[in-house]
Design a protein around this motif. Sequence first.
Motif, mmCIF file in Angstrom:
data_model
loop_
_atom_site.group_PDB
_atom_site.id
_atom_site.type_symbol
_atom_site.label_atom_id
_atom_site.label_comp_id
_atom_site.label_asym_id
_atom_site.label_seq_id
_atom_site.Cartn_x
_atom_site.Cartn_y
_atom_site.Cartn_z
ATOM 1 N N HIS A 199 13.632 0.925 -1.153
ATOM 2 C CA HIS A 199 12.392 0.878 0.287
ATOM 3 C C HIS A 199 11.342 -0.284 0.313
ATOM 4 C CE1 HIS A 199 13.811 5.199 -1.417
ATOM 5 N NE2 HIS A 199 13.935 5.084 -0.518
ATOM 6 N N VAL A 200 11.519 -1.243 -0.956
ATOM 7 C CA VAL A 200 10.681 -2.094 -0.781
ATOM 8 C C VAL A 200 10.423 -2.902 0.805
ATOM 9 C CG1 VAL A 200 9.854 -4.806 -1.636
ATOM 10 C CG2 VAL A 200 10.292 -2.831 -3.329
ATOM 11 N N LYS A 201 11.373 -3.343 1.504
ATOM 12 C CA LYS A 201 11.495 -3.785 2.535
ATOM 13 C C LYS A 201 10.957 -2.686 3.759
ATOM 14 C CE LYS A 201 14.399 -8.228 1.389
ATOM 15 N NZ LYS A 201 15.272 -7.943 1.688
ATOM 16 N N ALA A 202 10.769 -1.831 3.189
ATOM 17 C CA ALA A 202 11.015 -0.460 4.458
ATOM 18 C C ALA A 202 9.172 -0.401 4.430
ATOM 19 C CB ALA A 202 11.754 0.840 4.216
ATOM 20 N N VAL A 203 9.186 0.881 4.984
ATOM 21 C CA VAL A 203 7.192 0.653 4.892
ATOM 22 C C VAL A 203 6.857 0.889 3.414
ATOM 23 C CG1 VAL A 203 6.125 2.236 6.324
ATOM 24 C CG2 VAL A 203 8.144 1.674 7.642
ATOM 25 N N PRO A 204 5.507 0.299 3.912
ATOM 26 C CA PRO A 204 5.309 0.742 2.832
ATOM 27 C C PRO A 204 5.157 2.479 2.212
ATOM 28 C CG PRO A 204 3.855 -0.248 4.103
ATOM 29 C CD PRO A 204 5.196 -0.617 3.885
ATOM 30 N N HIS A 205 4.955 3.021 0.816
ATOM 31 C CA HIS A 205 4.679 4.568 0.871
ATOM 32 C C HIS A 205 3.197 4.725 1.226
ATOM 33 C CE1 HIS A 205 8.542 5.756 -0.851
ATOM 34 N NE2 HIS A 205 8.593 4.637 -0.927
ATOM 35 N N GLY A 206 2.433 3.259 1.008
ATOM 36 C CA GLY A 206 0.475 3.409 0.390
ATOM 37 C C GLY A 206 -0.005 2.297 1.330
ATOM 38 N N VAL A 207 -1.269 2.176 1.260
ATOM 39 C CA VAL A 207 -1.500 0.935 1.300
ATOM 40 C C VAL A 207 -2.760 0.550 0.787
ATOM 41 C CG1 VAL A 207 -3.142 -0.594 3.521
ATOM 42 C CG2 VAL A 207 -0.633 0.129 3.856
ATOM 43 N N SER A 208 -3.813 0.245 -0.092
ATOM 44 C CA SER A 208 -4.417 -0.205 -0.873
ATOM 45 C C SER A 208 -5.833 -0.840 0.003
ATOM 46 C CB SER A 208 -4.643 -0.564 -2.076
ATOM 47 O OG SER A 208 -5.551 -1.512 -2.563
ATOM 48 N N ARG A 209 -6.610 -1.028 0.352
ATOM 49 C CA ARG A 209 -7.779 -1.246 1.386
ATOM 50 C C ARG A 209 -8.797 -1.379 1.061
ATOM 51 N NH1 ARG A 209 -6.830 -1.512 7.045
ATOM 52 N NH2 ARG A 209 -5.435 -0.624 6.713
ATOM 53 N N VAL A 210 -9.096 -2.682 0.467
ATOM 54 C CA VAL A 210 -10.208 -3.552 -0.303
ATOM 55 C C VAL A 210 -11.060 -4.236 0.982
ATOM 56 C CG1 VAL A 210 -11.828 -4.603 -2.295
ATOM 57 C CG2 VAL A 210 -9.344 -3.273 -2.549
ATOM 58 N N SER A 211 -12.176 -3.533 1.305
ATOM 59 C CA SER A 211 -13.256 -4.552 2.274
ATOM 60 C C SER A 211 -14.084 -5.230 1.469
ATOM 61 C CB SER A 211 -13.768 -3.373 3.362
ATOM 62 O OG SER A 211 -14.845 -2.000 2.546
ATOM 63 N N ALA A 212 -14.891 -4.749 0.197
ATOM 64 C CA ALA A 212 -15.628 -4.865 -0.915
ATOM 65 C C ALA A 212 -15.907 -4.910 -1.735
ATOM 66 C CB ALA A 212 -17.716 -5.280 -0.116
ATOM 67 N N LEU A 213 -16.226 -6.029 -2.690
ATOM 68 C CA LEU A 213 -16.522 -6.055 -4.161
ATOM 69 C C LEU A 213 -17.913 -5.523 -4.451
ATOM 70 C CD1 LEU A 213 -13.274 -8.134 -4.925
ATOM 71 C CD2 LEU A 213 -13.542 -5.602 -4.947
#
Length: 64
Positions: free
Chosen positions: A50-64
């Motif tokens: 399933h790697v090339k398909a739509v991801p199962h989720g997204v990690s979004r980091v906007s600031a550290l």
Amino acid sequence: MVNKEGVPTLRQGDPRGAQALDLAPAQNGSVELPLLRPAINPIADHDMRHVKAVPHGVSRVSAL
């Protein structure tokens, strides 16, 4: 840090690294991932078909 059943098996800074966390069915494990810069990263499961398909989720980091 990599934990298996609540016991650290690999600590931050350990030069060995980890590619996988071998768990039996119903066994508990966790992996802490340090995020070094703002980014959007796709998350996939262990089924590599399933790697090339739509991801199962997204990690979004906007600031550290």
